[in-house]
Design an enzyme around this catalytic site. Sequence first.
Site, PDB file in Angstrom:
ATOM      1  N   LYS A  14      39.472  29.243  38.124  1.00 16.25           N
ATOM      2  CA  LYS A  14      40.900  30.275  38.670  1.00 16.25           C
ATOM      3  C   LYS A  14      42.125  29.462  38.991  1.00 16.25           C
ATOM      4  CE  LYS A  14      38.270  33.156  41.038  1.00 16.25           C
ATOM      5  NZ  LYS A  14      38.614  34.819  40.199  1.00 16.25           N
ATOM      6  N   ARG A  36      28.389  39.229  37.510  1.00 19.06           N
ATOM      7  CA  ARG A  36      27.539  40.126  37.047  1.00 19.06           C
ATOM      8  C   ARG A  36      26.437  39.122  36.322  1.00 19.06           C
ATOM      9  NH1 ARG A  36      33.264  42.193  33.207  1.00 19.06           N
ATOM     10  NH2 ARG A  36      33.839  41.885  35.184  1.00 19.06           N
TER      11      ARG A  36
HETATM   12  N1  BES Z   1      34.658  36.852  42.805  1.00 24.51           N
HETATM   13  C1  BES Z   1      35.992  37.867  41.357  1.00 24.51           C
HETATM   14  C2  BES Z   1      35.974  38.674  41.944  1.00 24.51           C
HETATM   15  C3  BES Z   1      37.496  38.905  42.586  1.00 24.51           C
HETATM   16  C4  BES Z   1      38.789  38.753  42.432  1.00 24.51           C
HETATM   17  C5  BES Z   1      37.524  39.704  44.114  1.00 24.51           C
HETATM   18  C6  BES Z   1      39.703  38.859  43.586  1.00 24.51           C
HETATM   19  C7  BES Z   1      38.254  39.479  45.085  1.00 24.51           C
HETATM   20  C8  BES Z   1      39.466  39.550  44.638  1.00 24.51           C
HETATM   21  C9  BES Z   1      34.919  37.195  39.759  1.00 24.51           C
HETATM   22  O1  BES Z   1      34.565  36.691  40.044  1.00 24.51           O
HETATM   23  C10 BES Z   1      36.141  37.042  39.206  1.00 24.51           C
HETATM   24  O2  BES Z   1      36.392  36.297  39.141  1.00 24.51           O
HETATM   25  N2  BES Z   1      35.886  38.119  38.223  1.00 24.51           N
HETATM   26  C11 BES Z   1      37.175  38.286  37.215  1.00 24.51           C
HETATM   27  C12 BES Z   1      36.777  38.957  36.332  1.00 24.51           C
HETATM   28  C13 BES Z   1      37.363  38.400  34.645  1.00 24.51           C
HETATM   29  C14 BES Z   1      36.990  37.678  34.194  1.00 24.51           C
HETATM   30  C15 BES Z   1      36.962  39.881  33.730  1.00 24.51           C
HETATM   31  C16 BES Z   1      38.380  38.784  37.778  1.00 24.51           C
HETATM   32  O3  BES Z   1      38.415  40.326  38.266  1.00 24.51           O
HETATM   33  O4  BES Z   1      39.395  38.307  37.082  1.00 24.51           O
HETATM   34 MN    MN Z   2      34.896  34.705  38.761  1.00 33.12          MN
END
Ligand code: BES
Ligand code: MN
Length: 499
Positions: A282, A356
Site C-alpha cells: 500500500k 477474502r
Molecule cells: N483492508 C483493506 C480494505 C480497506 C481499505 C479498509 C481502506 C479500510 C480502508 C483490504 O484488505 C484491501 O486492501 N482491499 C483492497 C482490494 C483491492 C486490492 C482489490 C482495496 O480495497 O483497495
Molecule cells: Mn488489503
Amino acid sequence: MEFNTKAVAPETIKADCLAVGFFEDLGMTASARRVDRLTGGAIRAAVASGDMKGKRGSVVVLRGPSGLASARVALVGLGKSTDFGDKAYADCVTATLRGCGAGVNSLVFAATEWKVTGRNAQWNARALVLAARASAFRSDELKSKAAAGAEEERNRRMRISLLADKRDRALDAGLRQGEAMASGMDLAKRLGNLPGNVCTPDYLAGQARKLAREWNLKAQVLDRRQIEALGMGSFLSVTNGSVQPPRFIVLRYAGAGGAGFADPVALVGKGITFDSGGISLKPGAAMDEMKYDMCGAASVLGTLRAVAELKLRINVVGVVPACENLPSGSATKPGDIVTSMSGQTIEVLNTDAEGRLILCDALTYVQRFKPAAIIDIATLTGACVVALGNVHSGLFSTDDGLAAELLAAGSAASDSAWRMPVDEEYQDQLKSNFADMANIGLPGNAGAVTAACFLARYVKGQRWAHLDIAGTAWKGGAAKGATGRPVPLLTEFLIKRAG
Ligand code: BES
Ligand code: MN
Ligand code: ZN
C-alpha cells in the site's frame, strides 16, 4: 458508570443534578414545567433572560433550586421536536454530561420525555446508556501517564438514573441492553485502537481466551500446524510474509439450552492485525490505519461479550482467522496460486486483497457447525468506503430474509447497513486463466461487490450475509479511533433471533 431507573416524583430525587429538556418549538417538557412550578419560575426566568432558547445541545445549569432535593437542575436544549432523531438524542445526552458541572457524580435524566420519532421508551433507555458510555470511553492504556481527560474519568464514576413516571420493565431492559452493547463496543474499540505491535494474532487469541473465562464461553485456538492440517492454504498464504504466528480462533456461546450445539448463528470476523498490502504494498500515507483491519474480529468478540452478558437464549459461534499481511522474502507473490480448504484454487493477482483469502477458509470451516446463518464481518474494501462512506455498512446477502433481518436490526440499533448486490453477473470478473478464480476483479469496477462475490463462492447453499465495515468501523481525522460498529447491529439481530 452505573445505571438505574427511578420511578418517583422528580422533586424527591436527591442527586447532584436533574436534567430536564426544553424543545425549541414546544418549550418545556413535562418535568421542566414541574421544576419551573416548584422553583417559582426558575426555568421561565432562564428563558426570559435569553439564556435558554432551546438550541440543541445548549445546557443551562441552575444551582440550588428551591423546592427540589437535587443540588442542580440542568436545563437541556433539545432543538426542534420535528427533527429530533437518533443522533440529536445522543448529542443531547452527551451535551448534558459535558455541561452539567465538573462536580456532578450523580445525574438523573428525565429523558423518557425526549421523544424521538419512531422510537419507544425502551429505545430511549438503551440509547441513553450508549451515548453516556461513549462519553466515558478513552484509549489511554498506552500513554505513560494518565492523560488530561478528567471529564472521561469523572464520567466513568458517574451514577446515572432514568426518571420514569411509573415502574416500567421495558426501561430496565433497555438499560441492560445498552450496558451490554456498550461493553461489547468498548471491547471492540479497545482492540481496534491497539497498534499492530501489541494487538497481534496471538494477542487476539489471548483476548478470546480471557473472554471465554470471564463469560463462560468455549474458546479454541488453532496454531499454524493445526491450520495446515485443516488445509487452509488460502488463509496461510496471507501469513507467509510475517514472523507473527497465525491464529484461528473459535469461540462458542451456548445459550439455547438442550443437548449439543444446535443451529448456531455463525459470526466470522476478519482479523488482519496489520495490512501493509503485502508485496502489492500500500502507499505510505495513513498506512497506520491498517491496524484497524481486525475490526471485524473485534466486533465478533464484542458481540459475543454482549450476548453472554444478556444471557440470550441462542447459540452463537464466533470464528476469527487472524494474521498479519506483510511483505518479505517468504511472502506470497502476485500470480501465486493457492488451494483453499474448500479445494477451490485461487490465483492471487493482488496480495492486498487478503481479507477474502482468510475469510474463505473460515467460511468453509464454520459450516461444520451446521449454522442457522453465517454472517461475516470485514473491513474488506476501500471501494465500500467510496460507495457508502462512514454512514452505512455494506450488506451483501444471497438470502432476502436474512438481509431484511440485518437491515432491520441496523435501523433499530442506530447502526445502519445498506444492501448491495451480489448478482451472478459480477462473477465473470473473477475468472482466472490458471486457477478456479482470481482474488480480484477489474480495477475500479464494483470492487466491494466482486469481493462479496468471491466470498459467495464459499457459502453455496448456506444462509449467508457479509458486512463490509471498511467505512464504519473507525473514524479518521482528529477524532481518529475505532467506533465499535457493528456490535449494536449484530447484538440487536441476535436479541431478536433469540426471541
Ligand atoms: N483492508 C483493506 C480494505 C480497506 C481499505 C479498509 C481502506 C479500510 C480502508 C483490504 O484488505 C484491501 O486492501 N482491499 C483492497 C482490494 C483491492 C486490492 C482489490 C482495496 O480495497 O483497495
Ligand atoms: Mn488489503
Ligand atoms: Zn485488509
